[in-house]
Write an enzyme that holds these catalytic residues in place. Structure first.
Site, short mmCIF file in Angstrom:
data_model
loop_
_atom_site.label_atom_id
_atom_site.label_comp_id
_atom_site.label_asym_id
_atom_site.label_seq_id
_atom_site.Cartn_x
_atom_site.Cartn_y
_atom_site.Cartn_z
N LYS A 35 0.83 -1.21 0.00
CA LYS A 35 0.00 0.00 0.00
C LYS A 35 0.87 1.26 0.00
O LYS A 35 2.08 1.18 0.24
CB LYS A 35 -0.93 -0.03 1.22
CG LYS A 35 -0.20 -0.08 2.55
CD LYS A 35 -1.12 -0.51 3.70
CE LYS A 35 -0.35 -0.52 5.01
NZ LYS A 35 -1.16 -1.10 6.11
N ARG A 130 -10.74 -0.89 14.49
CA ARG A 130 -10.39 0.01 13.41
C ARG A 130 -11.14 -0.40 12.15
O ARG A 130 -12.00 0.31 11.68
CB ARG A 130 -8.87 -0.01 13.20
CG ARG A 130 -8.37 1.02 12.22
CD ARG A 130 -6.87 0.96 12.01
NE ARG A 130 -6.45 -0.26 11.31
CZ ARG A 130 -5.25 -0.43 10.78
NH1 ARG A 130 -4.33 0.52 10.88
NH2 ARG A 130 -4.93 -1.56 10.16
N TYR A 244 15.57 29.91 10.38
CA TYR A 244 14.35 30.54 10.89
C TYR A 244 14.33 30.55 12.41
O TYR A 244 14.69 29.55 13.05
CB TYR A 244 13.12 29.78 10.40
CG TYR A 244 12.75 30.08 8.97
CD1 TYR A 244 12.47 31.38 8.56
CD2 TYR A 244 12.65 29.05 8.04
CE1 TYR A 244 12.12 31.64 7.23
CE2 TYR A 244 12.28 29.30 6.72
CZ TYR A 244 12.02 30.60 6.32
OH TYR A 244 11.67 30.86 5.04
N MET A 292 11.34 24.57 4.26
CA MET A 292 10.56 23.83 3.26
C MET A 292 11.45 23.06 2.30
O MET A 292 11.19 21.91 1.97
CB MET A 292 9.65 24.79 2.48
CG MET A 292 8.71 24.06 1.54
SD MET A 292 7.72 25.17 0.53
CE MET A 292 6.70 25.96 1.75
#
Ligand SMILES: *Cc1c(COP(=O)(O)O)cnc(C)c1O
Length: 347
Positions: A35, A130, A244, A292
């Site tokens: 998957k 689930r 940052y 990013m």
């Protein structure tokens, strides 16, 4: 090139499948869970290598993934879909010969109405709460569904990565109470369940993460290398800060390499100030915040300016990065970004 290189060792994937397969008894089939695009590594290449290694049964999460897998592998493999038969899925299931694991009475009704005679399995909830039919729901449907000839009865363990956890035995007992005497092939084990031992294997096991080199299969062969190019290297003096928020400040003269990858590439921001990148065996700590598209790395330990640094390699795998981020190898793998140049080797 300012994109990272993701090297994927398909021979290692095949060896991991063979190693897990060797833990099962003769007569237990070893499927492969592919998957989420083969856990982020490229489902066509990964599943192709697994099929050549001998895998004949595959599992995906959703029907669209099954269609992609069918296109890659052709008609000779069996493909199960964990999410079952969702509204609007009849054509994609039929057209790609996908086998939905029916999870509820509603899915069972939908399947019998839309695709009578089309193969199906049943997913049972043995305690994870689930996916799958609960014992009472199954009790009411069991006779009719067994009469329709399911291909598989399956359930999923919540705590299989903790061998001593009482949930394992408890779920096994519930699963057996729900499936004993049904005369249908059974499956309970993913990677963790394979490692729990043969009494958890039944007729089919369906490992995922272990194929890709992740915990809890500690003996797995490493599969991925992620090498990130250095764009520039600068000197930072004591008292200067980096990145940052100025969250990291130099206490001594430091050489900072700026590397071309960031949280948009799946380098989780939680790795800020925590990850280690590698130049061979030399550890180069990530300092400051993950941007990013960029990382800032302290390369003062190197006597040269590196051209690239590894976040993942044979000695430092997905679980090490996961520990630094406070997550699991599964999330590191499936976050690997679309900008990397993926190179598949072997297989
Ligand atoms: C993802 C998944 C697997 C594979 O699990 P791993 O822990 O990756 O081996 C097997 N079965 C189900 C139902 C799953 O959701």
């Amino acid at each position: 090139m300012a994109t990272g290189h993701l090297d994927i060792d398909l021979d290692a994937v095949a060896r991991n499948w063979q190693a897990l397969n060797a833990m099962t008894a003769t007569g237990t089939r070893t499927a492969a869970t592919v998957k989420a695009d083969g856990y982020g590594l490229g489902v066509a290449q990964v599943a192709g290598a697994l099929a050549r290694a001998g895998a004949r049964e595959f599992f995906v999460a959703v029907a669209e993934e099954g269609a992609a897998l069918r296109a890659a592998l052709g008609p000779d493999v069996w493909i199960g879909v964990f999410s079952g038969h969702m509204p609007g899925d009849a054509e994609i299931l039929r057209g790609n010969a996908l086998v939905p694991m029916l999870n509820s009475a509603q899915q069972a009704t939908r399947h019998m109405e839309a695709l009578p005679g089309h193969p199906f399995g049943v997913q049972l909830d043995s305690g994870m709460n689930r996916l799958g039919m609960e014992p009472a729901e199954w009790q009411g449907l069991r006779e009719d569904l067994l009469a329709a000839g399911p291909a598989l009865l399956m359930s999923h363990l919540a705590c299989a990565d903790e061998p001593g956890h009482p949930a394992n035995l408890s779920q096994k007992r519930v699963f057996e109470a729900m499936t004993d005497g049904a005369g249908v092939p059974r499956s309970l084990a993913a990677t963790g369940g394979v490692l729990l031992g043969r009494e958890y294997h039944y007729d089919l096991v369906r490992p995922g993460i272990g194929l890709y080199g992740g915990r809890p299969f500690e003996a797995a062969a490493p599969v991925v290398r992620l090498s990130l190019p250095v764009i520039q290297v600068r000197k930072v003096a004591p008292g200067e800060a980096v990145g940052y928020g100025w969250s990291w400040g130099a206490e001594r003269p430091t050489r900072i390499a700026t590397v071309a990858a960031g949280y948009a590439d799946g380098i989780l921001r939680a790795l800020s100030g925590r990850a280690i990148l590698w130049a061979g065996e030399t550890a180069c700590p990530l300092v400051g915040r993950v941007s990013m598209d960029l990382l800032t790395i302290d390369v003062s330990a190197l006597d040269h300016d590196p051209e690239a640094l590894d976040l993942l390699n044979a000695a430092h795998g997905v679980d090490e990065a996961a520990d630094a981020a406070g997550t699991i190898g599964y999330e590191i793998l499936t976050s690997l970004g679309g900008r990397y140049a993926r190179r598949h080797h072997g297989g």
